[in-house]
Design an enzyme around this catalytic site. Structure first.
Site, short mmCIF file in Angstrom:
data_model
loop_
_atom_site.label_atom_id
_atom_site.label_comp_id
_atom_site.label_asym_id
_atom_site.label_seq_id
_atom_site.Cartn_x
_atom_site.Cartn_y
_atom_site.Cartn_z
N SER A 20 0.74 -1.07 0.03
CA SER A 20 0.05 0.06 0.14
C SER A 20 0.90 1.35 -0.12
O SER A 20 1.96 1.41 0.75
CB SER A 20 -0.88 0.10 1.32
OG SER A 20 -1.33 1.17 1.64
N TYR A 75 -1.84 -0.33 10.82
CA TYR A 75 -1.88 -1.29 9.64
C TYR A 75 -0.89 -1.09 8.60
O TYR A 75 -0.37 -1.91 7.98
CB TYR A 75 -3.41 -0.60 8.94
CG TYR A 75 -3.33 -0.75 7.47
CD1 TYR A 75 -3.64 -2.06 7.10
CD2 TYR A 75 -3.37 0.22 6.37
CE1 TYR A 75 -3.80 -2.19 5.62
CE2 TYR A 75 -3.44 0.19 5.07
CZ TYR A 75 -3.58 -1.30 4.76
OH TYR A 75 -3.60 -1.42 3.52
#
Length: 350
Positions: A130, A154
């Site tokens: 990501s 995350y």
């Protein structure tokens, strides 16, 4: 080439389901494993319908990657050419509240997967990383060489898994690994039959916008309208989920390149779009007015983030085709046909 069998973890999720469909249409066989924590088996049924004559090349197993015995059984019964690893929890806010849940699920699940892959001689991997690994970038566009940092648990799980992949490759050069850093996936398959169906409160802009448009929420909260951008709102690189899915197919094909070791590619459009620009495009696509509530900036939100896509264009021969008008058109097509996502009724809305 075309009869390759690919294991897709998290294949019932938003990006996973769209990628599985593109795999099937591209002649691949796909075996999906997913614990359905944040996804729906309905997505798999619908992918089969959209795949038509290729539907028989898809199988699904409900399992958690931390269940080593269940995963071992899958690997013992099928020879996989490669793995696409999507599975993981992905809500930034929740990760701040429940860091151990994220480290347990995302890291332990991944380590078990890699150990089982190695035991069965499957050493080709595409990992969904990501743009969160860039933290708060000091400049744009973000290139793959930018320094890495993560602003939340995350993002740290993505960063740690990237480092694990690099370490695995350094230890054993027969691994071939591609890390794909996505920017902001939006849109849906043009059929309107599969799309994003977040459980509970959405983490991203577009599901919020679509829930306002179908009457599930009264207004969209915009976090920060005092940034030094054209209209004061944050700028992101939104990418159509079908373009993103095609990027995974390009990455899988690249794994056959003998020169590949452990490589990283950004998947974005290379263009930044502000929150208000995106809302306006959605209003035009849907014919709906989206009421706005302005709120303060969220801590940890970057002002402007968009990708440098040169490396993916050059080495994967991949480039995003769709602009924000098509993204919003397809998002609205999905939302208007499935106002309550795969659940089909109001009780699936939180």
């Amino acid at each position: 080439m075309s009869s390759q069998t690919v294991l897709v973890t998290g294949g019932a999720g938003y990006i996973g389901s769209h990628t599985v469909l593109q795999l099937l249409l591209g002649g691949f066989k796909a075996v999906v494993v997913d614990n359905l924590d944040n996804s729906s088996e309905t997505a798999i049924h619908r992918v089969k319908e959209l795949a038509g004559k290729f539907a028989g090349n898809l199988s699904f197993h409900k399992l958690d990657l931390r269940d080593r015995d269940a995963l071992e059984k899958i690997f013992s019964s099928t020879k996989f050419d490669s793995v696409i690893h999507f599975a993981g929890l992905k809500a930034v806010g929740e990760s701040v509240q429940k860091p151990l849940l994220y480290y347990d699920n995302n890291l332990i699940g991944t380590i078990v997967l890699f150990e089982v892959m190695a035991a069965h001689g499957c050493k080709k991997l595409v990992f969904s990383s990501s743009a969160t690994v860039y933290g708060l970038p000091k400049e744009v566009p973000c290139t793959e060489e930018f320094p890495l940092s993560a602003a939340n648990p995350y993002g740290r799980t993505k960063l740690i898994i990237e480092e694990i992949c690099r370490d695995i490759y350094r230890a054993e050069q027969e691994w071939k690994i591609i890390l794909l850093r996505y920017f902001n996936p939006v849109g849906a398959h043009p059929s309107g039959y599969i799309g994003e169906d977040p459980r509970g409160i959405p983490n991203n802009l577009m599901p919020f916008v679509q829930q306002v448009a179908v009457g599930r929420r009264p207004a969209l909260t915009v976090f920060g309208n005092d940034y030094t951008t054209s209209d004061g709102t944050g700028v992101r690189d939104y990418i159509h989920v079908v373009d993103l899915a095609d990027g995974h197919i390009a990455a899988l094909r690249k794994l056959n390149d003998p020169k590949i070791g452990c490589e990283v590619y950004n998947l974005g459009t290379g263009k930044g779009t502000s929150v208000l620009e995106m809302v306006k495009a959605f209003e035009q696509a849907s014919g709906k007015k989206i009421p706005l509530v302005m709120a303060g900036r969220r801590p940890g939100d970057a002002e402007v983030v968009y990708a440098s896509t040169n490396k993916a264009e050059r080495e994967l021969n991949w480039k995003a085709k769709y602009g924000i008008d098509e993204m919003c058109r397809d998002q609205w097509n999905w939302a208007s046909k499935n106002p309550y996502g795969y659940g089909g009724s109001e009780d699936s809305s939180n």
